[in-house]
Design a protein around this motif. Structure first.
Motif, PDB file in Angstrom:
ATOM      1  N   ARG A  52      23.015  38.874  13.485  1.00 47.39           N
ATOM      2  CA  ARG A  52      23.212  39.375  12.228  1.00 47.39           C
ATOM      3  C   ARG A  52      22.037  39.283  11.366  1.00 47.39           C
ATOM      4  O   ARG A  52      21.834  40.485  10.649  1.00 47.39           O
ATOM      5  CB  ARG A  52      24.322  38.541  11.651  1.00 47.39           C
ATOM      6  N   GLY A  56      25.873  29.646  21.393  1.00 41.06           N
ATOM      7  CA  GLY A  56      26.916  29.850  20.679  1.00 41.06           C
ATOM      8  C   GLY A  56      26.902  30.544  19.326  1.00 41.06           C
ATOM      9  O   GLY A  56      26.337  31.744  19.196  1.00 41.06           O
ATOM     10  N   PRO A  57      27.615  30.164  18.307  1.00 46.17           N
ATOM     11  CA  PRO A  57      27.620  30.947  16.946  1.00 46.17           C
ATOM     12  C   PRO A  57      26.170  31.019  16.353  1.00 46.17           C
ATOM     13  O   PRO A  57      25.922  31.978  15.488  1.00 46.17           O
ATOM     14  CB  PRO A  57      28.481  29.914  16.299  1.00 46.17           C
ATOM     15  N   ARG A  58      25.344  30.181  16.823  1.00 41.57           N
ATOM     16  CA  ARG A  58      23.801  30.300  16.303  1.00 41.57           C
ATOM     17  C   ARG A  58      23.218  31.335  16.536  1.00 41.57           C
ATOM     18  O   ARG A  58      22.508  32.305  15.967  1.00 41.57           O
ATOM     19  CB  ARG A  58      22.950  29.087  16.746  1.00 41.57           C
ATOM     20  N   ARG A 103      25.841  31.120  25.996  1.00 38.69           N
ATOM     21  CA  ARG A 103      26.876  30.468  25.941  1.00 38.69           C
ATOM     22  C   ARG A 103      26.465  28.917  25.112  1.00 38.69           C
ATOM     23  O   ARG A 103      27.378  28.270  24.425  1.00 38.69           O
ATOM     24  CB  ARG A 103      27.322  30.036  27.380  1.00 38.69           C
ATOM     25  N   SER A 147      30.265  34.576  28.562  1.00 41.24           N
ATOM     26  CA  SER A 147      28.653  34.903  27.939  1.00 41.24           C
ATOM     27  C   SER A 147      27.739  35.515  28.869  1.00 41.24           C
ATOM     28  O   SER A 147      27.993  35.575  30.005  1.00 41.24           O
ATOM     29  CB  SER A 147      28.197  33.567  27.434  1.00 41.24           C
ATOM     30  N   ARG A 152      24.691  20.917  19.519  1.00 37.91           N
ATOM     31  CA  ARG A 152      25.733  21.483  20.232  1.00 37.91           C
ATOM     32  C   ARG A 152      25.929  21.053  21.641  1.00 37.91           C
ATOM     33  O   ARG A 152      24.711  21.375  22.462  1.00 37.91           O
ATOM     34  CB  ARG A 152      25.796  23.088  19.958  1.00 37.91           C
ATOM     35  N   VAL A 186      25.044  34.453  17.502  1.00 41.10           N
ATOM     36  CA  VAL A 186      25.696  35.400  16.459  1.00 41.10           C
ATOM     37  C   VAL A 186      24.968  35.623  15.449  1.00 41.10           C
ATOM     38  O   VAL A 186      24.755  36.581  14.947  1.00 41.10           O
ATOM     39  CB  VAL A 186      27.147  34.972  16.678  1.00 41.10           C
ATOM     40  N   ALA A 187      24.793  34.565  14.484  1.00 42.66           N
ATOM     41  CA  ALA A 187      24.266  34.438  13.094  1.00 42.66           C
ATOM     42  C   ALA A 187      22.779  34.918  13.418  1.00 42.66           C
ATOM     43  O   ALA A 187      22.586  35.874  12.587  1.00 42.66           O
ATOM     44  CB  ALA A 187      24.263  33.004  12.832  1.00 42.66           C
TER      45      ALA A 187
END
Length: 513
Positions: A210, A202-204, A199, A193, A158, A206-207
Motif C-alpha cells: 500500500r 503477513g500484514p507487514r 505468508r 499465500s 511475528r 500488505v502495508a
C-alpha cells in the motif's frame, strides 16, 4: 553479466496449503508418471533479506541464504509469471559473508541506497517425491513442507507455522502441472499465500504494498488515474528488465528500451495532466537511458541483419572475410554500447531517476485537468499526438530522395511510436477504438522501423567496406549488400502510401473527436 559462479534456471511451480492431518494423495496416477520415489526428509533453514520497507517482497522478488538440502546457497528469485520465476543461485561462502556481488547487482535497481537486513527466517522439514516416467526421467517434484517462520517487525516478532505442498516441474509439461493441481486440491489442499515469505510477513507486506503506491486510485474513471496506472505499469516493466539487462539476457535490452519509450511517450501525451518540473525531468532522464539502450539495440539488430543477408547470398558472391568483419564490427559495437549501459545502471544518476519515477507514480502532481473524466479527456490528448504524426509523415512524403528524406522518415517513425503508445495509454477508458488505433499505428511504426534499420545497415556497410579496401580485401560483396539494402528501403517506401491511407482513414480516428 552472469558469472561462472552462478547457476540459473526457470522455476515453474504451484503451492497449496494443507492441514497437518491430510495424507499425500497417490501420485503415480498422474499422466506420464510410472514411478514415484520418496526421498529422505531434510531440514532447511532460509534467511530472507530485504530493505526495511520490503522493496523486494513488494515487487515479488525473494533473496535468501539457504542451508541444508541439495540446493544450499544464495538464491534470488525474479518473477516471470504467476507460477513462473527465474532463480539465480550462488554457492555459500562464510556464514557472515555479505550478499554476493552478482545478486547485489541484480537487485540494485530495487534496493538502491537502502540497507539489506534479515526480514524473516523460515525453517522447513521437507519430504520430496520425485515423479518419474518410464525412462526414469524426473517429470516433477512434489514437496511436502512443514514450515515455521519468524519475522521480526516494528518492536515485535511475528511467528507462524503451516504445511504446504509444492509441485515443481522438471522434465514434465504444464498439462502435468494442471493435473497435479487438480489432484492435490481434491485431497484437501487450498490456495494460500503466493510464497512462503509472503505468508511469513503477513500484514507487514500488505502495508508495504500500500505504501509503495499499489492502492486503488481514488477515482479510477479520471484521466489522472488512468495515466498514473499506466505509468506504474511501465515503471514496473522497466525495473523487471533491469536485472536481465545487467546479465545480458536475450531480448532484455530491447524490452527495457520499450519500457523507457512507453514511459516517455506517456509523459509527453499526458503532460497537461501533470504539474511542475518533476515529470519533465523524469522524461529527460528517460531519454538519456533510452539513447544508451538504443545504441546497444541497433548493434544487436545490425548483427542479426548481416547474418541474415549473408546466409541468403550464394557462396561465390561472398568474396573475402565479409562475414567475419561485419560480425566483429557489430559485436564490438554491442559490447561497447552494453558497457555504457551497465555503467549507467550503476550510476547515481540512474538511481536518482528511479527515485524520481517512484515519487511521480506514488504521488503524481496532478493538475485540475487530470480530474476530468478519462473517456472524454484522454482522446483529445491522443488527437494531439495524431496531428503530430500526420505533420511528420506529410513532411517526409514531400521530401526528395536522400539523407533529408531518411531523417524525416525516422522522425515520422518516432511520431508513430508515440501515437501507438498514446492509444495503449487510453485503451482502459476508450476501449476497442483505441486498441485498433494502437495496432494500426504500430504497423506504420514497424514498417518505418525496418526502413531506419536499412539506413543504419547501409552506413555500416560503407564504413566496413572502406576498412576492407584499405586492408587490400575484395569489396564487391559490401557493394552488393548495400545495393540489396537500398532496394529493400525503396520497396518499403513504395508500401508506405497505401499503409498511410489505411492508418489515416477517418473511421479509425472518429473516436478522437
Amino acid at each position: 553479466m552472469a558469472t561462472h559462479r552462478e547457476t540459473t534456471h526457470r522455476e515453474i511451480e504451484i503451492k497449496r496449503e494443507v492441514s497437518a492431518e491430510v495424507a499425500m494423495p497417490e501420485l503415480s496416477g498422474l499422466p506420464g508418471v510410472t514411478a514415484v520415489e520418496t526421498l529422505e526428509a531434510v531440514a532447511l533453514e532460509a534467511v530472507y533479506l530485504d530493505t526495511p520497507d520490503l522493496r523486494l517482497a513488494t515487487a515479488g522478488l525473494t533473496l535468501r541464504r539457504r542451508t541444508g538440502g541439495p540446493d544450499a546457497g544464495w538464491h534470488l528469485k525474479l518473477p516471470v509469471a504467476a507460477d513462473e520465476r527465474t532463480e539465480i543461485q550462488v554457492p555459500l561462502g562464510p556464514d557472515d559473508e555479505p550478499v554476493p556481488r552478482e545478486l547485489a547487482a541484480a537487485v540494485r535497481a530495487r534496493v538502491r541506497a537502502a540497507p539489506l537486513a534479515e526480514v524473516a527466517v523460515l525453517r522447513t522439514r521437507r519430504t520430496v517425491h520425485l515423479l518419474r516416467d518410464a525412462d526414469g526421467r524426473v517429470l516433477a517434484e512434489v514437496a511436502d513442507d512443514v514450515v515455521t517462520s519468524r519475522a521480526p517487525g516494528d518492536g515485535e516478532v511475528r511467528l507462524d507455522a503451516w504445511r504446504e505442498w509444492e509441485v515443481e516441474l522438471a522434465g514434465g509439461d504444464r498439462a502435468l502441472l494442471a493435473a497435479a493441481l487438480t489432484l492435490v486440491e481434491a485431497a484437501g489442499a487450498t490456495a494460500g499465500s503466493p510464497s512462503k515469505l509472503a505468508r511469513a510477513l503477513g500484514p507487514r507486506l500488505v502495508a508495504a504494498r500500500r505504501d509503495a503506491g499499489y492502492a486503488a486510485p481514488t477515482d479510477p474513471r479520471s484521466a489522472g488515474a488512468v495515466l498514473t496506472a499506466y505509468l506504474r505499469g511501465r515503471r514496473d516493466e522497466l525495473l523487471a528488465q533491469d536485472p536481465r539487462v545487467r546479465r545480458d539476457e536475450p531480448d532484455s535490452v530491447h524490452q527495457m528500451r520499450v519500457a523507457t519509450r512507453r514511459l516517455r511517450s506517456a509523459l509527453a501525451t499526458g503532460r497537461t495532466l501533470l504539474a511542475g518540473e518533476p515529470a519533465a525531468q523524469v522524461r529527460a532522464e528517460l531519454s538519456w537511458v533510452a539513447g544508451l539502450l538504443g545504441a546497444a539495440r541497433d548493434a544487436e539488430v545490425g548483427r542479426a541483419r548481416f547474418a541474415e543477408l549473408l546466409a541468403q547470398e550464394p557462396a561465390e558472391l561472398v568474396l573475402g572475410p565479409v562475414a567475419e568483419r561485419l560480425d566483429a564490427d557489430r559485436a564490438d559495437a554491442y559490447a561497447g554500447a552494453l558497457g555504457a549501459v551497465h555503467a549507467a545502471l550503476d550510476s547515481d544518476r540512474y538511481l536518482g531517476l528511479l527515485d524520481a519515477l517512484d515519487a511521480l507514480v506514488a504521488e503524481p502532481p496532478l493538475t485540475k485537468a487530470a480530474r476530468a473524466r478519462a473517456s472524454t479527456a484522454l482522446p483529445r490528448l491522443v488527437r494531439r499526438d495524431w496531428n503530430r504524426l500526420a505533420r511528420a509523415f506529410r513532411a517526409a512524403s514531400l521530401a526528395g530522395p536522400g539523407p533529408d528524406r531518411e531523417h524525416l522518415l525516422h522522425e515520422a517513425r518516432k511520431a508513430a511510436k508515440r501515437a501507438r503508445h498514446a492509444g495503449e495509454l487510453v485503451a482502459p477508458s476508450a476501449g476497442k477504438p483505441a486498441l485498433r488505433f494502437a495496432r494500426a499505428t504500430k504497423k506504420l511504426a514497424d514498417l518505418l522501423g525496418l526502413h531506419h534499420d536499412s539506413v543504419e545497415v547501409r552506413s555500416v556497410l560503407r564504413r566496413v567496406g572502406e576498412q576492407a579496401d584499405l586492408a587490400g580485401e575484395p569489396t564487391f560483396t559490401y557493394g552488393r549488400l548495400h545495393a540489396l539494402e537500398q532496394a529493400r528501403a525503396e520497396g518499403i517506401e513504395e508500401r508506405l502510401p497505401a499503409l498511410w491511407d489505411t492508418v489515416s482513414a477517418r473511421r479509425r480516428r472518429r473516436w478522437l473527436g
